[in-house]
Design an enzyme around this catalytic site. Sequence first.
Site, PDB file in Angstrom:
ATOM      1  N   HIS A   1       0.810  -1.148  -0.035  1.00 40.38           N
ATOM      2  CA  HIS A   1       0.061  -0.144  -0.067  1.00 40.38           C
ATOM      3  C   HIS A   1       0.644   1.225   0.132  1.00 40.38           C
ATOM      4  O   HIS A   1       0.557   2.276  -0.313  1.00 40.38           O
ATOM      5  CB  HIS A   1      -0.829   0.241   1.143  1.00 40.38           C
ATOM      6  CG  HIS A   1      -0.677   0.571   2.466  1.00 40.38           C
ATOM      7  ND1 HIS A   1      -0.337  -0.576   3.475  1.00 40.38           N
ATOM      8  CD2 HIS A   1      -0.145   1.671   3.013  1.00 40.38           C
ATOM      9  CE1 HIS A   1       0.286  -0.004   4.647  1.00 40.38           C
ATOM     10  NE2 HIS A   1       0.174   1.536   4.288  1.00 40.38           N
TER      11      HIS A   1
ATOM     12  N   ASP B   1      -0.336  -7.324   1.539  1.00 40.99           N
ATOM     13  CA  ASP B   1       0.311  -6.188   1.384  1.00 40.99           C
ATOM     14  C   ASP B   1       1.587  -6.064   1.683  1.00 40.99           C
ATOM     15  O   ASP B   1       2.142  -5.941   2.872  1.00 40.99           O
ATOM     16  CB  ASP B   1      -0.464  -5.254   2.773  1.00 40.99           C
ATOM     17  CG  ASP B   1      -0.192  -3.758   2.817  1.00 40.99           C
ATOM     18  OD1 ASP B   1       0.407  -3.260   1.754  1.00 40.99           O
ATOM     19  OD2 ASP B   1      -0.465  -3.229   3.360  1.00 40.99           O
TER      20      ASP B   1
ATOM     21  N   SER C   1       3.870   2.101   8.419  1.00 41.56           N
ATOM     22  CA  SER C   1       3.578   1.012   7.551  1.00 41.56           C
ATOM     23  C   SER C   1       4.821   0.632   6.742  1.00 41.56           C
ATOM     24  O   SER C   1       5.799   1.425   6.422  1.00 41.56           O
ATOM     25  CB  SER C   1       2.723   1.633   6.378  1.00 41.56           C
ATOM     26  OG  SER C   1       1.452   1.365   6.794  1.00 41.56           O
ATOM     27  N   GLY C   2       4.975  -0.649   6.278  1.00 42.50           N
ATOM     28  CA  GLY C   2       5.879  -1.185   5.569  1.00 42.50           C
ATOM     29  C   GLY C   2       7.065  -1.463   6.557  1.00 42.50           C
ATOM     30  O   GLY C   2       7.901  -2.244   6.109  1.00 42.50           O
TER      31      GLY C   2
HETATM   32  N1  ARG Z   1      -1.349   2.021   7.326  1.00 42.82           N
HETATM   33  C1  ARG Z   1      -0.539   2.813   8.308  1.00 42.82           C
HETATM   34  C2  ARG Z   1       0.546   3.343   7.512  1.00 42.82           C
HETATM   35  O1  ARG Z   1       0.562   3.646   6.332  1.00 42.82           O
HETATM   36  C3  ARG Z   1      -0.026   1.982   9.125  1.00 42.82           C
HETATM   37  C4  ARG Z   1      -1.141   1.833  10.079  1.00 42.82           C
HETATM   38  C5  ARG Z   1      -1.004   0.707  11.256  1.00 42.82           C
HETATM   39  N2  ARG Z   1      -2.097   0.936  12.031  1.00 42.82           N
HETATM   40  C6  ARG Z   1      -2.314   0.351  13.369  1.00 42.82           C
HETATM   41  N3  ARG Z   1      -3.318   0.543  14.289  1.00 42.82           N
HETATM   42  N4  ARG Z   1      -1.434  -0.408  13.873  1.00 42.82           N
HETATM   43  O2  ARG Z   1       1.774   3.846   7.993  1.00 42.82           O
END
Ligand code: ARG
Length: 533
Positions: free
Chosen positions: A337, A386, A482-483
């Site tokens: 993503h 993902d 993320s990642g």
């Molecule tokens: N999708 C988020 C990002 O792009 C990460 C979110 C993780 N969320 C969580 N509640 N652990 O950085």
Amino acid sequence: MKWAQLWWGLCVAGGSASDCLQGLLELSKYPALPDAVGKIRMALNSGPSPDVGPYYENHGYQPENFYPPLPPGAPSAYPAYPDVYYPSPVPQYAPRVVTHVSTPVVHLQPKCSSGPVCSSRSKKVLCLTFALGAVLAGAAATAVLLWKFMESQCSVSGIECGSSGTCISPSHWCDGISHCPSGEDENRCVRLYGPSFILQVYSSQRKSWHPVCRDAWNDNYGRAVCRDMGYTSSFYSSQGVVDDTGATSFMRLNSSAGNVDFYKKLYHSDFCSSKTVVALRCIDCGVTTQNSIQNRIVGGNSAAPGDWPWQVSLHVQGVHVCGGSIVTAEWIVTAAHCVEAPLSNPRYWTAFAGILQQSYMFYGSGYKIEKVISHPSYDSKTKNNDIALMKLQVPLTFTDKIRPVCLPNPGLKLEPTQPCWISGWGSTYEKGKTSVVLNAAMVTLIEPLSCNSRSVYNNLITPAMVCAGYLEGNIDSCQGDSGGPLVTLKSSVWWLIGVTSWGSGCAKPNRPGVYGNVTVFTDWIYRQMRANS
Ligand code: ARG
């Protein structure tokens, strides 16, 4: 594709054919920005969250100076980036309006039929040449597009047999039955098993995996196997260890077989005189020279140098966007993503390794990316699969602060509530800004059954995801993490178990973090490393 078609239509109508082809080829190198910009806007405008789970929540953090002007050399023929963009944190069910591109009417009426333009013979010839050129260029462009399409077909629906063009399903790879025209799918079936990296080879006779008896083994075989697995230029060690997988039969090397391929020297046997099997390490991964890990991400602590040496910060135009994990000197694992179009273009990304403070990551320095490979089955709505890979243009030099983490071997056997660690520069509270310093926190795995329960994620968790955190809340990854890695220490080695993917809000009760389940992707990762070396 739509954009390219439109462009081609306009092109043929108004430009020279070779310019058109050139332009089209140029264009195919870049993502369809106009479409992507629309998509981002839509994602950012997605409505507030109804109370039924994570569907519409998008508290994507928004740094102030996102997307400054593109550096020189960036494609300028395309619209500038939107002011604000952040990869969506949660599965999004934002209605996807099909961007309708109204195709201008292209009058293909031959200009030469009458009128002053084509009154002379020479002009007629010119017109004819032009028309012929256009047709030829059209055919060439169609061929290029068709070839690109065919090429991507294999990566979508399966694995290519060598370079034969035949695609087979990943489940047919190393299953004991030859599907490829020259049997490439059953040729070099090796894997490293369990916490002690036992080398196993698939026996097509017995239809099962067997450890390799150490008799007649030497490091050169190890080098060859590592190369075959996708470690193009790395080999760490191979040693004989007492088998702990309970094997009763082995693959043995026929030392009198002469100078033939390693795999052709192997035969199945119940006997192994050394009574030890080969443990193979292709890279010195998962070790930290110092680890001052303390307990503060949301509810974490700031990290010390060398604590998480595999952690990288992935920047787009000088701004931290996502985390990533070093798995070899050239490859970084991140989330799919993070690299959704238009960010699927490697030229937008820079990786920073071995640095804890964002303020030390200078725009223009860092490691450039050569390739971005997103999982072909990644689903942007559900966040299933993902995971993505980035290949660096120049390999990293490992130091105390820059080191790889181990990809999880099959047979690792983690505890259902195994303690793990997350790290990143993400927000330290929900809807907050990204952190200036690297933070880390301990979280425990949460069993799928519990994570999929009605009060938690109500069946949104697929086998390609793993939940970690606390049902009581307070400690969690958040936007900007993320990642990045979810790692665990087992048998004195740090393993990459998860890739930070999504969650509903951050650190809320019954809304733990969801991570890409790396164990189910190890085969895919090795395959990409092998195919893109
Ligand atoms: N999708 C988020 C990002 O792009 C990460 C979110 C993780 N969320 C969580 N509640 N652990 O950085």
